[in-house]
Design a protein around this motif. Structure first.
Motif, PDB file in Angstrom:
ATOM      1  N   MET A  33     -29.153 -32.890  51.157  1.00 32.43           N
ATOM      2  CA  MET A  33     -30.035 -32.140  52.053  1.00 32.43           C
ATOM      3  C   MET A  33     -30.827 -31.107  51.252  1.00 32.43           C
ATOM      4  SD  MET A  33     -28.994 -29.957  55.457  1.00 32.43           S
ATOM      5  CE  MET A  33     -30.247 -29.125  56.427  1.00 32.43           C
ATOM      6  N   ALA A  34     -32.127 -31.033  51.502  1.00 30.43           N
ATOM      7  CA  ALA A  34     -32.980 -30.127  50.741  1.00 30.43           C
ATOM      8  C   ALA A  34     -32.654 -28.677  51.042  1.00 30.43           C
ATOM      9  CB  ALA A  34     -34.446 -30.414  51.055  1.00 30.43           C
ATOM     10  N   ASP A  35     -32.746 -27.843  50.021  1.00 29.42           N
ATOM     11  CA  ASP A  35     -32.544 -26.409  50.177  1.00 29.42           C
ATOM     12  C   ASP A  35     -33.766 -25.791  50.846  1.00 29.42           C
ATOM     13  OD1 ASP A  35     -31.447 -23.785  49.683  1.00 29.42           O
ATOM     14  OD2 ASP A  35     -32.965 -23.605  48.128  1.00 29.42           O
ATOM     15  N   THR A  36     -33.554 -24.969  51.858  1.00 31.50           N
ATOM     16  CA  THR A  36     -34.670 -24.366  52.585  1.00 31.50           C
ATOM     17  C   THR A  36     -34.738 -22.864  52.389  1.00 31.50           C
ATOM     18  OG1 THR A  36     -33.289 -24.219  54.579  1.00 31.50           O
ATOM     19  CG2 THR A  36     -34.652 -26.190  54.344  1.00 31.50           C
ATOM     20  N   THR A  37     -34.039 -22.338  51.396  1.00 32.43           N
ATOM     21  CA  THR A  37     -34.054 -20.908  51.124  1.00 32.43           C
ATOM     22  C   THR A  37     -35.401 -20.478  50.572  1.00 32.43           C
ATOM     23  OG1 THR A  37     -31.700 -21.024  50.610  1.00 32.43           O
ATOM     24  CG2 THR A  37     -32.875 -19.058  49.905  1.00 32.43           C
ATOM     25  N   ASN A  38     -35.964 -19.424  51.148  1.00 33.68           N
ATOM     26  CA  ASN A  38     -37.188 -18.845  50.608  1.00 33.68           C
ATOM     27  C   ASN A  38     -38.298 -19.884  50.457  1.00 33.68           C
ATOM     28  OD1 ASN A  38     -38.644 -16.646  49.781  1.00 33.68           O
ATOM     29  ND2 ASN A  38     -37.897 -16.672  47.672  1.00 33.68           N
ATOM     30  N   THR A  95     -41.932 -33.349  34.175  1.00 33.88           N
ATOM     31  CA  THR A  95     -40.979 -32.306  34.566  1.00 33.88           C
ATOM     32  C   THR A  95     -41.246 -31.815  35.974  1.00 33.88           C
ATOM     33  OG1 THR A  95     -40.771 -31.671  32.233  1.00 33.88           O
ATOM     34  CG2 THR A  95     -39.972 -30.101  33.876  1.00 33.88           C
ATOM     35  N   ALA A  96     -42.517 -31.699  36.354  1.00 33.28           N
ATOM     36  CA  ALA A  96     -42.851 -31.329  37.728  1.00 33.28           C
ATOM     37  C   ALA A  96     -42.342 -32.380  38.709  1.00 33.28           C
ATOM     38  CB  ALA A  96     -44.360 -31.152  37.871  1.00 33.28           C
ATOM     39  N   THR A  97     -42.446 -33.644  38.321  1.00 31.50           N
ATOM     40  CA  THR A  97     -41.990 -34.726  39.194  1.00 31.50           C
ATOM     41  C   THR A  97     -40.482 -34.675  39.388  1.00 31.50           C
ATOM     42  OG1 THR A  97     -43.836 -36.121  38.472  1.00 31.50           O
ATOM     43  CG2 THR A  97     -41.980 -37.232  39.513  1.00 31.50           C
ATOM     44  N   LEU A  98     -39.738 -34.464  38.322  1.00 29.51           N
ATOM     45  CA  LEU A  98     -38.278 -34.399  38.476  1.00 29.51           C
ATOM     46  C   LEU A  98     -37.864 -33.137  39.224  1.00 29.51           C
ATOM     47  CD1 LEU A  98     -36.570 -32.367  36.316  1.00 29.51           C
ATOM     48  CD2 LEU A  98     -37.403 -34.054  34.687  1.00 29.51           C
ATOM     49  N   ALA A  99     -38.680 -32.071  39.126  1.00 33.78           N
ATOM     50  CA  ALA A  99     -38.388 -30.850  39.887  1.00 33.78           C
ATOM     51  C   ALA A  99     -38.466 -31.105  41.387  1.00 33.78           C
ATOM     52  CB  ALA A  99     -39.356 -29.737  39.494  1.00 33.78           C
ATOM     53  N   VAL A 100     -39.434 -31.910  41.808  1.00 33.55           N
ATOM     54  CA  VAL A 100     -39.572 -32.241  43.225  1.00 33.55           C
ATOM     55  C   VAL A 100     -38.401 -33.118  43.675  1.00 33.55           C
ATOM     56  CG1 VAL A 100     -41.012 -33.445  44.918  1.00 33.55           C
ATOM     57  CG2 VAL A 100     -42.074 -31.969  43.206  1.00 33.55           C
ATOM     58  N   GLY A 135     -31.593 -31.053  47.174  1.00 35.20           N
ATOM     59  CA  GLY A 135     -30.924 -29.771  47.383  1.00 35.20           C
ATOM     60  C   GLY A 135     -30.630 -29.000  46.120  1.00 35.20           C
ATOM     61  N   LEU A 136     -31.162 -29.455  44.971  1.00 34.86           N
ATOM     62  CA  LEU A 136     -31.016 -28.744  43.710  1.00 34.86           C
ATOM     63  C   LEU A 136     -32.359 -28.120  43.344  1.00 34.86           C
ATOM     64  CD1 LEU A 136     -29.292 -31.679  43.444  1.00 34.86           C
ATOM     65  CD2 LEU A 136     -28.512 -30.499  41.390  1.00 34.86           C
ATOM     66  N   GLN A 137     -32.354 -27.320  42.273  1.00 35.44           N
ATOM     67  CA  GLN A 137     -33.587 -26.729  41.789  1.00 35.44           C
ATOM     68  C   GLN A 137     -33.540 -26.650  40.265  1.00 35.44           C
ATOM     69  OE1 GLN A 137     -36.191 -26.025  43.596  1.00 35.44           O
ATOM     70  NE2 GLN A 137     -35.418 -25.792  45.678  1.00 35.44           N
ATOM     71  N   LEU A 146     -30.870 -26.770  35.652  1.00 40.18           N
ATOM     72  CA  LEU A 146     -30.742 -27.672  36.791  1.00 40.18           C
ATOM     73  C   LEU A 146     -29.405 -27.395  37.455  1.00 40.18           C
ATOM     74  CD1 LEU A 146     -31.462 -30.184  38.542  1.00 40.18           C
ATOM     75  CD2 LEU A 146     -30.347 -31.578  36.771  1.00 40.18           C
ATOM     76  N   GLY A 147     -29.431 -27.171  38.751  1.00 41.07           N
ATOM     77  CA  GLY A 147     -28.191 -26.932  39.466  1.00 41.07           C
ATOM     78  C   GLY A 147     -28.439 -26.629  40.923  1.00 41.07           C
ATOM     79  N   TYR A 148     -27.345 -26.351  41.627  1.00 36.73           N
ATOM     80  CA  TYR A 148     -27.426 -25.958  43.032  1.00 36.73           C
ATOM     81  C   TYR A 148     -27.627 -24.450  43.110  1.00 36.73           C
ATOM     82  CZ  TYR A 148     -25.622 -30.608  44.096  1.00 36.73           C
ATOM     83  OH  TYR A 148     -25.463 -31.972  44.187  1.00 36.73           O
ATOM     84  N   PRO A 149     -28.622 -23.996  43.870  1.00 38.46           N
ATOM     85  CA  PRO A 149     -28.873 -22.551  43.961  1.00 38.46           C
ATOM     86  C   PRO A 149     -27.659 -21.802  44.494  1.00 38.46           C
ATOM     87  CG  PRO A 149     -30.712 -23.797  44.858  1.00 38.46           C
ATOM     88  CD  PRO A 149     -29.602 -24.773  44.636  1.00 38.46           C
TER      89      PRO A 149
END
Length: 209
Positions: free
Chosen positions: A1-6, A118-123, A129-131, A161-164
């Motif tokens: 699940m995608a992170d929705t913080t901020n 790198t931008a693509t893997l960031a998305v 749910g990672l950043q 790379l990790g979970y916020p």
């Protein structure tokens, strides 16, 4: 699940995952499964590149599966970045292959293409749910030495790379940055149709006449 913080709010609607992508400094202790790491880096393969060269190479270190590499990458960061990046589960170095494979000529777009990948893997990471947090504060020479990176290849970025995790885990100054409202320039400041504009507040190499 995608992170929705901020989540970022923009003047026009775009894909939600793009607004969810951010660059945290606070990371949780949750490990990132090997198959998830593989999925995220596989996303880089879908990025565009000049002549289809795909000049990106990534060296990664995981706190669980490759801690020695993790420590080498961490050691190549500036001290300020080491202080928070050490909590991320994965550290990675993005490296550009500087010459085309098909003719050996210099590839002037290699670093640009590493950025695209790198931008693509960031998305992809944000969708899961990672950043990632990309950093310019590192020593290319230290990383070149630590990993015996050969001539013809250049480290251009390091990223976590990790979970916020919670912003409260960070020192006061950084925790405030972590939770500050995210803003972006309005479209009118970077999209110019028909001519180059003269914008109040824009920086120029010399004062506009």
């Amino acid at each position: 699940m995608a992170d929705t913080t901020n989540v970022l709010t923009l003047e026009h609607e775009i894909m939600p995952v793009l607004t969810q992508r951010r660059s945290p400094r606070a990371y949780s202790d949750k490990a990132v499964a090997a198959e998830v790491v593989a999925q995220i880096f596989t996303a880089a393969s879908s990025a565009a590149s000049c002549y289809g060269e795909q000049p990106w190479r990534y060296i990664m270190g995981s706190q669980t599966s490759s801690p020695d590499a993790f420590e080498k990458i961490l050691g190549g960061l500036m001290e300020f970045n080491q202080a928070w990046a050490k909590k991320a589960h994965v550290l990675a170095v993005g490296v550009a292959k500087l010459n085309f494979s098909h003719d050996g000529n210099a590839n002037g777009w290699a670093k640009y293409d590493v950025g695209q990948a790198t931008a693509t893997l960031a998305v992809e990471a944000a969708e899961l749910g990672l950043q990632i947090h990309q950093m310019a504060g590192f020593s290319p020479d230290a990383l070149r030495t630590a990993f015996s990176i050969p001539e013809g290849f250049e480290p251009v970025v390091v990223f976590t790379l990790g979970y916020p995790g919670p912003a409260s885990d960070l020192p006061a100054g950084l925790s405030e940055k972590e939770t500050a409202p995210r803003t972006r320039k309005p479209l009118a400041e970077f999209l110019f149709e028909g001519a180059w504009p003269t914008l109040a507040g824009e920086r120029y190499d010399q004062a506009p006449v």
